[in-house]
Structures are given as structure tokens and as C-alpha cells.
Scaffold this motif. Structure first.
Motif, PDB file in Angstrom:
ATOM      1  N   LEU A  55       0.342  -0.721   0.144  1.00 45.75           N
ATOM      2  CA  LEU A  55      -0.408  -0.209  -0.384  1.00 45.75           C
ATOM      3  C   LEU A  55       1.151   1.009   0.111  1.00 45.75           C
ATOM      4  CD1 LEU A  55      -2.632   1.116  -0.038  1.00 45.75           C
ATOM      5  CD2 LEU A  55      -2.930   0.917   2.638  1.00 45.75           C
ATOM      6  N   GLY A  56       1.578   1.407   0.885  1.00 44.00           N
ATOM      7  CA  GLY A  56       3.310   2.552   0.613  1.00 44.00           C
ATOM      8  C   GLY A  56       3.681   2.363  -0.575  1.00 44.00           C
ATOM      9  N   LEU A  57       3.640   1.531  -1.431  1.00 42.57           N
ATOM     10  CA  LEU A  57       4.257   1.557  -3.108  1.00 42.57           C
ATOM     11  C   LEU A  57       2.802   2.541  -3.814  1.00 42.57           C
ATOM     12  CD1 LEU A  57       6.471  -1.625  -2.884  1.00 42.57           C
ATOM     13  CD2 LEU A  57       7.159   0.873  -2.352  1.00 42.57           C
ATOM     14  N   TYR A  58       2.031   1.308  -3.246  1.00 38.37           N
ATOM     15  CA  TYR A  58       0.855   2.210  -4.014  1.00 38.37           C
ATOM     16  C   TYR A  58       0.667   3.676  -4.128  1.00 38.37           C
ATOM     17  CZ  TYR A  58      -3.664   3.314  -5.770  1.00 38.37           C
ATOM     18  OH  TYR A  58      -5.146   3.375  -6.827  1.00 38.37           O
ATOM     19  N   LEU A  59       0.894   4.113  -2.714  1.00 40.28           N
ATOM     20  CA  LEU A  59       0.159   5.317  -3.084  1.00 40.28           C
ATOM     21  C   LEU A  59       1.646   6.573  -3.253  1.00 40.28           C
ATOM     22  CD1 LEU A  59      -1.141   4.929   1.175  1.00 40.28           C
ATOM     23  CD2 LEU A  59      -2.464   5.735  -1.346  1.00 40.28           C
ATOM     24  N   LEU A 189      -7.936  12.024   7.290  1.00 38.94           N
ATOM     25  CA  LEU A 189      -7.618  11.238   6.497  1.00 38.94           C
ATOM     26  C   LEU A 189      -8.389  10.505   5.873  1.00 38.94           C
ATOM     27  CD1 LEU A 189      -3.978  10.466   7.986  1.00 38.94           C
ATOM     28  CD2 LEU A 189      -4.611  12.370   6.625  1.00 38.94           C
ATOM     29  N   PRO A 190      -8.219  10.312   4.332  1.00 36.53           N
ATOM     30  CA  PRO A 190      -9.045   9.436   3.821  1.00 36.53           C
ATOM     31  C   PRO A 190      -8.722   8.064   3.995  1.00 36.53           C
ATOM     32  CG  PRO A 190      -7.241  10.187   2.412  1.00 36.53           C
ATOM     33  CD  PRO A 190      -7.179  11.309   3.685  1.00 36.53           C
ATOM     34  N   SER A 191      -9.728   7.395   3.543  1.00 37.17           N
ATOM     35  CA  SER A 191      -9.171   5.486   4.276  1.00 37.17           C
ATOM     36  C   SER A 191      -7.871   5.260   3.932  1.00 37.17           C
ATOM     37  CB  SER A 191     -10.152   4.678   3.191  1.00 37.17           C
ATOM     38  OG  SER A 191      -9.900   3.295   4.024  1.00 37.17           O
ATOM     39  N   SER A 192      -7.752   5.207   3.154  1.00 38.83           N
ATOM     40  CA  SER A 192      -6.265   4.575   2.058  1.00 38.83           C
ATOM     41  C   SER A 192      -4.984   5.353   2.955  1.00 38.83           C
ATOM     42  CB  SER A 192      -5.615   5.039   0.879  1.00 38.83           C
ATOM     43  OG  SER A 192      -5.394   6.572   0.359  1.00 38.83           O
ATOM     44  N   ASN A 193      -4.880   6.431   3.483  1.00 37.57           N
ATOM     45  CA  ASN A 193      -3.923   6.986   4.655  1.00 37.57           C
ATOM     46  C   ASN A 193      -3.624   5.934   5.662  1.00 37.57           C
ATOM     47  OD1 ASN A 193      -3.585  10.005   2.874  1.00 37.57           O
ATOM     48  ND2 ASN A 193      -3.562   8.647   2.217  1.00 37.57           N
ATOM     49  N   ILE A 194      -5.257   6.102   6.515  1.00 33.76           N
ATOM     50  CA  ILE A 194      -5.385   5.490   7.475  1.00 33.76           C
ATOM     51  C   ILE A 194      -5.194   4.002   7.509  1.00 33.76           C
ATOM     52  CG2 ILE A 194      -7.361   5.305   8.908  1.00 33.76           C
ATOM     53  CD1 ILE A 194      -8.625   7.139   8.331  1.00 33.76           C
ATOM     54  N   LEU A 196      -2.920   2.586   5.255  1.00 29.24           N
ATOM     55  CA  LEU A 196      -1.218   2.247   5.371  1.00 29.24           C
ATOM     56  C   LEU A 196      -0.708   2.583   7.328  1.00 29.24           C
ATOM     57  CD1 LEU A 196       0.836   2.527   3.741  1.00 29.24           C
ATOM     58  CD2 LEU A 196       1.305   4.861   3.659  1.00 29.24           C
ATOM     59  N   LEU A 197      -1.125   3.846   7.947  1.00 32.63           N
ATOM     60  CA  LEU A 197      -0.861   4.212   9.274  1.00 32.63           C
ATOM     61  C   LEU A 197      -0.963   2.447  10.191  1.00 32.63           C
ATOM     62  CD1 LEU A 197      -1.831   7.214   9.907  1.00 32.63           C
ATOM     63  CD2 LEU A 197       0.186   6.762   9.642  1.00 32.63           C
ATOM     64  N   ILE A 198      -2.480   2.067   9.792  1.00 34.34           N
ATOM     65  CA  ILE A 198      -2.166   0.976  10.788  1.00 34.34           C
ATOM     66  C   ILE A 198      -1.523  -0.434  10.386  1.00 34.34           C
ATOM     67  CG2 ILE A 198      -4.556  -0.733  11.177  1.00 34.34           C
ATOM     68  CD1 ILE A 198      -6.390   1.536  10.982  1.00 34.34           C
ATOM     69  N   TYR A 199      -1.809  -0.914   9.432  1.00 35.27           N
ATOM     70  CA  TYR A 199      -0.979  -1.296   8.923  1.00 35.27           C
ATOM     71  C   TYR A 199       0.345  -1.717   9.265  1.00 35.27           C
ATOM     72  CZ  TYR A 199      -4.792  -2.828   5.177  1.00 35.27           C
ATOM     73  OH  TYR A 199      -5.644  -2.872   4.967  1.00 35.27           O
ATOM     74  N   GLY A 200       1.311  -0.252   8.963  1.00 32.61           N
ATOM     75  CA  GLY A 200       2.348  -0.289   9.475  1.00 32.61           C
ATOM     76  C   GLY A 200       2.974  -0.590  11.248  1.00 32.61           C
ATOM     77  N   SER A 201       1.782   0.417  12.291  1.00 32.30           N
ATOM     78  CA  SER A 201       1.767   0.246  13.217  1.00 32.30           C
ATOM     79  C   SER A 201       1.389  -1.031  13.760  1.00 32.30           C
ATOM     80  CB  SER A 201       0.843   1.282  13.943  1.00 32.30           C
ATOM     81  OG  SER A 201       0.841   2.644  13.715  1.00 32.30           O
ATOM     82  N   CYS A 202       0.853  -2.176  13.116  1.00 38.83           N
ATOM     83  CA  CYS A 202       0.202  -3.345  13.306  1.00 38.83           C
ATOM     84  C   CYS A 202       1.583  -4.455  13.088  1.00 38.83           C
ATOM     85  CB  CYS A 202      -0.700  -4.005  13.227  1.00 38.83           C
ATOM     86  SG  CYS A 202      -2.457  -2.768  13.353  1.00 38.83           S
ATOM     87  N   ALA A 203       2.552  -4.171  12.028  1.00 41.57           N
ATOM     88  CA  ALA A 203       3.605  -5.281  11.818  1.00 41.57           C
ATOM     89  C   ALA A 203       4.027  -4.617  12.859  1.00 41.57           C
ATOM     90  CB  ALA A 203       4.442  -4.442  11.106  1.00 41.57           C
TER      91      ALA A 203
END
Length: 307
Positions: A55-59, A189-194, A196-203
Motif C-alpha cells: 500500500l505504501g508503494l502504491y500511494l 484523512l482518506p481511508s487509504s492513508n489511515i 497505511l498507518l494502521i498496517y505499519g503500526s500493527c506490523a
């Protein structure tokens, strides 16, 4: 506040909704196969990590990464709730799946959208119509029938069965809390940005308990299943979000209620063609009828527009 309007391309919305149903319906089966070779913490960590990177690469490619000034304006407590509760949802669903079965877990996890709907009633002061309350009653009856029949199947290990079922039910409630928190975060923030933050934090959250070395020991089958589970996180949520751009949310939710039926059919197919891959499920006609009531109740709740 101006409300979002769908594009009217309902055929595309339907196609994306069906794709989401397919991906979410077969996900529990793939997870069960993956858990044969790797622990729940590493699976969860890997899914979040791959989702974050892709998702980070896509954004980044679309120059849509969240700007720093908007990140500073985010309510950190609300973001923390969304992160922690989605992490708990992923972990408990996976652990409950290990103790029960794909079809069982997929039926019980229907509590997630129902809990979100009830959360909207109590938190956002929304109202249920009579059709939605009837749908909730039908869904509850379906869960009771399915639960009772499955108890007979798992009677040999009742403690493990109840523990797994309880984990899946709690996973459904935690997903609803995450979804309600994300609903509020959409103001910033838009859903995709949120995500991204959630995925990274959970990782990061699962990094201390993950064992990446296990990835080097996987055979092609288990590695392929693990990659599918990780990609499923990205594409299923992506298809779901995009479907909302083209079709009404209530209709999308009604289609998503079909996921347990996909799991039931998928388990039958795997048990018939690959009986040694996943333990076959013994579902009685009453259990299948209960699952269909759960689906029908979910669809009634989704299609019964709130006043």
C-alpha cells in the motif's frame, strides 16, 4: 457536511463486491493451511507487513502519501484504538480459527458487521428499522442453530471448541470498535492513508513476537498460502473500498454477507478433491440451515435502510 455519492456504476460495484466475498470467503481455508507450518503471531505480522509495503508503494507512486501536517492533526488516542483493536481482531480470529474450523469461524465472524451496526445505533445515534431488528433476530436464531450443531461435532474437545468460538466472537466485536474508530478518523484523512498507518503500526506491534526465521523453512505450498493470505489483506480491502465508490453501502454489505456460504462451498470442494489438505467438516442440514439464517439476517440488516 456533503455526503459521498456513488458513481452509479452498479455493475462494477457488484463485481468488486463479489470479488471481496470470494477473497474473504476462501481466506479462512488458506489460513488453516498456513497455520500447519507457522505460528499465529508470525502469520499476522507478515500479513500486516506485506500490506503496509504494497500500500505504501502504491500511494507513493500516486503521490498520495499522508502529508506531515495532517498526521500531526490526527487524534492519537482514536488512532491508537483503531490500531490496537484491529491487531486484536486479526490475532483472535486466527487463533480461534486454529481451534475450530473455517466454516465455523466465518459464520461467527458475521457478528463483526452486526456489532458495527449496533455501535452506530448507540454511538452515532442511528436508528434501526423494523426490518433490521427482524434481521437481527433471524441472525441470532441462525447462530444458535449453527452453534448447537457444531457443539455436537466438537463435543470431543469442548474446552478447545468454546475457547476458539469465544475468540472469534470477541474478534468480531473488536473489529466493530476498529471500524467505528476509523469512521471518525475519516474526518482527518482518506481511508487509504489511515490503513497505511494502521498496517505499519500493527506490523511493528507484532514484530517482537514474530519469528521471521520460520519463513525460510516453509515448503512451496505453505509459502504460497502465506503469500495469498498477505495479498488477500490488500486486495480484499481494496476491492471493498472501491466497491463503495460505485454502489450503495447497504447493497455492498448485503453482498458481503454471502462470505460464509463461499467458505462452506470451498470447504466442501477442498474436502472432496484434496481430503488430506484440510480436515473435512461434518455439517448437518440443521447447521447449514443455521448458516443460511445468519446470511439472511445479515442481508436484512444491511438492506434495511436506517431512518
Amino acid at each position: 457536511m456533503k455526503l459521498h455519492q456513488s458513481s452509479g456504476r452498479w455493475r462494477l460495484g457488484l463485481a468488486l463486491s463479489l470479488l471481496t466475498v470470494l477473497l474473504w470467503g476462501i481466506l479462512p481455508i488458506a489460513l488453516v493451511v498456513t497455520l500447519q507450518a507457522i505460528d499465529v503471531y508470525t502469520v499476522t505480522w507478515f500479513r500486516f507487513l506485506v500490506a503496509f509495503v504494497l500500500l505504501g508503494l502504491y500511494l507513493a507512486g500516486r503521490q498520495q502519501l499522508p502529508p506531515v501536517e495532517k498526521l500531526r492533526s490526527l487524534p492519537l488516542k482514536l488512532l491508537g484504538i483503531a490500531i490496537v483493536y484491529l491487531a486484536i481482531n486479526y490475532l483472535l480470529f486466527l487463533q480461534g480459527l486454529a481451534y475450530t474450523s473455517p466454516s465455523h469461524a466465518e459464520v461467527l465472524i458475521q457478528l463483526a458487521p452486526v456489532s458495527m451496526g449496533l455501535g452506530g445505533v448507540f454511538v452515532f445515534k442511528e436508528c434501526y428499522t423494523l426490518r433490521q431488528w427482524i434481521g437481527l433476530g433471524v441472525l441470532t436464531l441462525g447462530l444458535v442453530l449453527f452453534f448447537n450443531e457444531q457443539l455436537q461435532v466438537f463435543i470431543a474437545e469442548p474446552s478447545k471448541y468454546w475457547l476458539g468460538s469465544g475468540m472469534v466472537l470477541v474478534a468480531g466485536v473488536t473489529w466493530a470498535v476498529y471500524a467505528l474508530a476509523q469512521k471518525q478518523l475519516l474526518q482527518k484523512l482518506p481511508s487509504s492513508n489511515i490503513m497505511l498507518l494502521i498496517y505499519g503500526s500493527c506490523a511493528l506491534l507484532f514484530s517482537p513476537v514474530a519469528t521471521p526465521q520460520q519463513l525460510l523453512t516453509l515448503n512451496p505450498l505453505h509459502l504460497g498460502m502465506l503469500l495469498f493470505c498477505a495479498l488477500n489483506t490488500v486486495f480484499a480491502y481494496g476491492a471493498f473500498a472501491e466497491s463503495l465508490e460505485h454502489w450503495e453501502a447497504s447493497k455492498v454489505s448485503a453482498v458481503l454477507a454471502l462470505a460464509p456460504l463461499v467458505t462452506l462451498v470451498g470447504m466442501w470442494g477442498v474436502s472432496f478433491f484434496l481430503p488430506t489438505l484440510v480436515a473435512p467438516e461434518r455439517l448437518t442440514l440443521l447447521a447449514v440451515f443455521g448458516a443460511m439464517l445468519v446470511v439472511s439476517g445479515s442481508m436484512a440488516i444491511a438492506l434495511g435502510k436506517s431512518r
